[in-house]
Design an enzyme around this catalytic site. Structure first.
Site, PDB file in Angstrom:
ATOM      1  N   HIS A 179       0.641  -1.225  -0.624  1.00  0.00           N
ATOM      2  CA  HIS A 179      -0.113  -0.220   0.057  1.00  0.00           C
ATOM      3  C   HIS A 179       0.765   1.281  -0.117  1.00  0.00           C
ATOM      4  O   HIS A 179       0.895   2.450  -0.786  1.00  0.00           O
ATOM      5  CB  HIS A 179      -0.679  -0.065   1.399  1.00  0.00           C
ATOM      6  CG  HIS A 179      -2.041  -1.031   1.195  1.00  0.00           C
ATOM      7  ND1 HIS A 179      -1.880  -2.609   1.048  1.00  0.00           N
ATOM      8  CD2 HIS A 179      -3.989  -0.342   0.404  1.00  0.00           C
ATOM      9  CE1 HIS A 179      -2.948  -2.728   0.558  1.00  0.00           C
ATOM     10  NE2 HIS A 179      -4.356  -1.676   0.304  1.00  0.00           N
ATOM     11  N   LYS A 239     -10.032  -7.365   8.736  1.00  0.00           N
ATOM     12  CA  LYS A 239      -9.990  -7.491   9.554  1.00  0.00           C
ATOM     13  C   LYS A 239     -10.642  -6.086  10.527  1.00  0.00           C
ATOM     14  O   LYS A 239      -9.214  -5.546  10.203  1.00  0.00           O
ATOM     15  CB  LYS A 239      -9.914  -8.278  10.167  1.00  0.00           C
ATOM     16  CG  LYS A 239      -8.568  -8.396  10.583  1.00  0.00           C
ATOM     17  CD  LYS A 239      -7.482  -9.085  11.653  1.00  0.00           C
ATOM     18  CE  LYS A 239      -6.822  -9.197  11.872  1.00  0.00           C
ATOM     19  NZ  LYS A 239      -6.362  -8.260  12.720  1.00  0.00           N
TER      20      LYS A 239
END
Ligand code: SF4
Lengths: 189, 295
Positions: free
Chosen positions: A35, A99
């Protein structure tokens, strides 16, 4: 509810918070290093248009010349909050599996591009590894190491719960407000 | 016992810890599953967790891919030196990584390079104690990063929380930590709490207390009462497994205390995820596993 590739905007806009989905198709793993790299303008080695990114640092080993997935559960997503929204818009991502949920920037991007946050059960590395039917490739392995590389996983019936939808709704925000109220009651002087 | 045998036994300890949850933890998970209403996301999450526990044990593969910080607590008799134990343990860790019981999980903090075998400065962590017993006792904990990140340390008094330097203050800190951890540490979790100590020893003790069996009672009746109260109260917060909402936010609370200097009052909270991987054994000088500690 079955979510089968190719993933489309229409498909994602039809989902709402609380829906159970089963994902079939290719997903790309990507976590902190990926990322940051993409956000800083690094070139993506895979085509991310309409793709689903999976926040996951799997255990993958080579057995008889083939990659075998030994464990593949989700990692905490909120660390990617600074990057996720912009990447979603730049590439037209259709979904993120992870999550813990994500923040307002990602929620806004989901709404804008027509994407969802799909919550896998954290720690369920074996149940989820069973859903990976093939490893179709790996990228940036040398640079970032195995858990941080981009793995192309073909998955079948990968289970997840929609916790952020394309309508601006977030299960995490709901639960947080319920728990904040309960906590305030418990902590009343 | 020769070095090879010690290494083999330690490899088995790593395998069991990474792949099989101990029975006390499974009982707590099952209890949580029974408590949640059918058809809820919470029940669903527990269902996946229970399937995962069975699958991992059956396949002898890591329960969770984050095989965590490797923390070993050793009561060492004089037939093995710290040096020899460490050498054998490091070899076992290296082998466990190669065969996939452990993920390549140790990263150079400056360069970002993964060492590839879980060895490096500070990894694995080994705490040695001397023992006059004949058998060696080793307890192993694999503590994942997601839950480690939501650990917290409070310095009392904390005006924001209205927490003074007493057990009520401790209670406020702990509930605040549970609320802040929601969604992030793969709940339902188990808390290890240390009251007092300094910043370093407080955190160490908060982890050590997670080595207790999950269903034991604290030997100190005051702390035992606080543990039960905090468990009940945390489970009224509605956070539930994975933060999906539900009745099971925590599976347990373990509290310990250390003396402090008059000027400090720390409350250190370590959060352990449902994938509560810790196991231990007693090993005879001849290399026989005499007992698994949590069975
Ligand atoms: S918090 Fe625990 S269960 Fe969740 S990903 Fe980390 S190690 Fe696994």
């Amino acid at each position: 509810m079955l979510l089968e590739a190719p993933f489309t905007e229409e498909m994602m806009r039809a989902l709402k918070v609380g829906d159970l989905v089963e994902i079939t198709g290719v997903v790309y793993t990507g976590r902190d290093a990926v990322h940051k790299y993409l956000h800083e303008g690094g070139k993506s080695p895979v085509d991310l248009r309409d793709a689903i990114i999976y926040h996951c640092g799997p255990v993958v080993v080579k057995e008889g010349g083939r990659w075998v997935v030994k464990a593949a559960g989700p990692t905490t997503s909120i660390r990617e909050e600074p990057y996720q929204g912009p990447l979603m818009e730049q590439y037209g991502l259709r979904g993120v599996i992870g999550k813990g949920g994500m923040g307002p920037k990602t929620l806004a991007a989901c709404q804008k591009v027509g994407a969802c946050y799909l919550h896998a059960v954290g720690g369920a590395a074996q149940v989820l590894a069973e859903c990976v039917t093939a490893v179709e490739g790996v990228h940036l392995l040398e640079e970032f190491g195995s858990p941080e590389a981009i793995w192309e996983f073909r998955v079948a019936k990968f289970p997840a719960v929609v916790t952020m939808d394309a309508h601006g709704k977030s299960l995490h925000a709901n639960v947080a407000s319920v728990s904040a109220e309960a906590l305030a009651r418990l902590l009343k002087p | 016992m020769d070095a090879k045998t010690l290494q083999a036994r330690l490899l088995e300890l790593i395998r069991r810890t990474s792949c099989e949850l101990p029975p006390d933890v499974i009982r707590a998970v099952d209890k949580g599953w029974r408590r949640e209403k059918p058809g809820t996301n919470a029940k669903y999450a527990f269902g996946v967790i229970r399937d995962n526990i069975k699958l991992a044990a059956g396949k002898s593969q890591p329960l969770c891919q984050d095989t965590g910080t490797i923390i070993c607590d050793v009561a060492r008799p004089d037939w093995v030196s710290e040096r020899a134990f460490r050498a054998a343990f490091e070899k076992a860790v290296d082998e466990a990584t190669r065969v996939g019981y452990l993920r390549q999980n140790s990263v150079d903090s400056i360069t970002g390079r993964n060492s590839g075998n879980n060895l490096g400065p500070g990894s694995p962590v080994i705490h040695f104690h001397e023992t006059t017993a004949k058998a060696l006792t080793a307890r192993l904990m694999l503590k994942g990063g997601g839950c480690e990140n939501v650990g917290a340390q409070y310095s009392l008094p904390d005006t924001g929380l209205g927490a003074g330097r007493d057990l009520e203050g401790v209670r406020r800190c702990v509930l605040d930590a549970v609320n802040k951890a929601q969604g992030k540490g793969c709940g339902p979790g188990v808390l290890g709490v240390c009251i007092g100590g300094d910043r370093a020893t407080g955190y160490v003790a908060s982890k050590e207390t997670l080595l207790r069996p999950l269903d034991d009672d604290n030997a100190d009746p005051v702390l035992a009462k606080l543990e039960r109260r905090l468990l009940d109260e945390a489970n009224t917060l509605g956070i539930g497994p994975m933060g999906f909402g539900g009745a099971t936010t925590l599976l347990g609370v373990k509290i310990t205390a250390r003396n402090r200097v008059p000027a400090s009052f720390f409350v250190s909270v370590s959060y352990m995820c449902w994938a509560y991987r810790r196991d231990g054994f007693q090993l005879s000088a001849a290399g026989r596993i005499a007992k698994w500690l949590y069975d």
